[in-house]
Motif scaffolding. Sequence first.
Motif, short mmCIF file in Angstrom:
data_model
loop_
_atom_site.label_atom_id
_atom_site.label_comp_id
_atom_site.label_asym_id
_atom_site.label_seq_id
_atom_site.Cartn_x
_atom_site.Cartn_y
_atom_site.Cartn_z
N UNK A 51 0.85 -1.41 0.07
CA UNK A 51 -0.26 -0.12 -0.25
C UNK A 51 1.23 0.97 -0.38
N UNK A 52 1.81 1.27 0.68
CA UNK A 52 2.52 2.62 1.02
C UNK A 52 2.99 2.45 -0.82
N UNK A 53 3.94 1.54 -1.22
CA UNK A 53 4.36 1.83 -2.93
C UNK A 53 3.63 2.81 -3.12
N UNK A 54 2.06 2.01 -3.70
CA UNK A 54 1.40 2.84 -3.92
C UNK A 54 0.94 4.57 -3.78
N UNK A 55 0.99 4.22 -2.77
CA UNK A 55 0.50 5.84 -2.19
C UNK A 55 1.74 6.47 -2.67
N UNK A 56 3.50 5.95 -2.36
CA UNK A 56 4.17 6.74 -3.00
C UNK A 56 4.13 6.71 -3.96
N UNK A 57 3.82 6.01 -5.04
CA UNK A 57 4.00 6.33 -6.62
C UNK A 57 3.45 7.63 -7.02
N UNK A 58 2.15 7.49 -6.67
CA UNK A 58 1.07 8.51 -6.76
C UNK A 58 1.32 9.95 -6.70
N UNK A 59 1.66 10.36 -5.25
CA UNK A 59 2.28 11.09 -4.42
C UNK A 59 3.22 11.58 -5.92
N UNK A 60 4.57 10.79 -6.10
CA UNK A 60 5.77 11.10 -6.79
C UNK A 60 5.09 11.05 -8.24
N UNK A 61 4.25 11.39 -8.75
CA UNK A 61 3.73 11.54 -9.52
C UNK A 61 2.81 12.69 -9.77
N UNK A 62 2.62 13.26 -8.97
CA UNK A 62 1.49 14.25 -9.50
C UNK A 62 1.71 15.22 -7.98
N UNK A 63 2.68 15.68 -7.07
CA UNK A 63 2.77 15.75 -5.94
C UNK A 63 3.57 17.72 -6.77
N UNK A 64 3.50 18.50 -6.05
CA UNK A 64 3.90 20.23 -6.85
C UNK A 64 5.48 20.06 -5.82
N UNK A 65 5.74 19.26 -5.29
CA UNK A 65 7.29 18.83 -4.59
C UNK A 65 7.79 18.07 -5.82
N UNK A 66 9.00 18.10 -6.55
CA UNK A 66 9.76 16.84 -6.59
C UNK A 66 10.27 15.88 -6.55
N UNK A 67 10.12 14.66 -6.34
CA UNK A 67 11.14 13.88 -5.83
C UNK A 67 11.16 12.88 -6.43
N UNK A 68 11.29 11.55 -5.94
CA UNK A 68 11.33 10.42 -7.37
C UNK A 68 11.73 8.77 -6.03
N UNK A 69 10.68 8.20 -6.61
CA UNK A 69 10.80 7.38 -5.99
C UNK A 69 11.31 5.64 -6.11
#
Length: 275
Positions: A51-69
């Motif tokens: 679940x954490x993986x999916x949440x982090x994946x979605x956040x990385x795609x749509x966050x205003x803060x650029x980061x990589x997972x």
Amino acid sequence: MEKRVEIERSIIKKYKKPIWHRFIGACKDYQLVQAGDVIAVCISGGKDSFLLAKCMQHLARHSDVPFEVKFLCMDPGYRAENRALIEENAEKMGIPLHIFETDIFDSVANVTQSPCYLCARMRRGHLYKNAQALGCNKIALGHHFDDVIETALMSMIWGAELKTMLPKLHSTNYPGMELIRPLYLVREADILAWKRYNDLRFLQCACRFTEQDESEASAGHGARGQTKELVRLLRQMNPKADINIFHSLHNANLNMLPGYTLDGKLHSFLDEYDS
């Protein structure tokens, strides 16, 4: 609709409030994600880490803060069918796994005193090392709200100490590396509901000697299982008992504690009693 899309939509639609909002809340409240981060999401094969993986994946795609997972999975010596289940779930959920192998299970096979503690320490070290090799500055683990309060109670009952998991901490052995826990505010009951809604099956335990899928897992075994039962009983007494325990960890009143430890030094209320 493709299964991967259904799983993703369920997190931000059906479970938006109990999972997504609390995940985002923890990231903001505890400042877990900063611009430029490269975060290794560590996947053990269980429901929490996936679940954490999916949440982090979605956040990385749509966050205003650029980061990589990046998605890191260690095989410490799984049976073939359990390794296959992890790979199957990763493919089904659209998670590009980087799997590395160790012999941790063999290393602790003959250890009789605290094998779980030794195994956990060894696993953490391997995860830090491999995450660092991938260019990551953080590792993300799937510990959730229930883990936090259960750890606090276990520390009091069995360890004679009040402490719990922190939402983030710096590594002492791997300079520049940090551990974060983005599911810190998410309840296990909601993770289980999400799992059932999507008809998913995960590993219950990563250990070769106890590993089983969740449908076979029996509750109440060991200190962790007994503490889960204790929390269930406390909720019967007061529906907000677990929430109050969690908040008390953020509201320690040092003026009303007979002693506490800070940076390894023991302090007593007597130190300032007559001043």
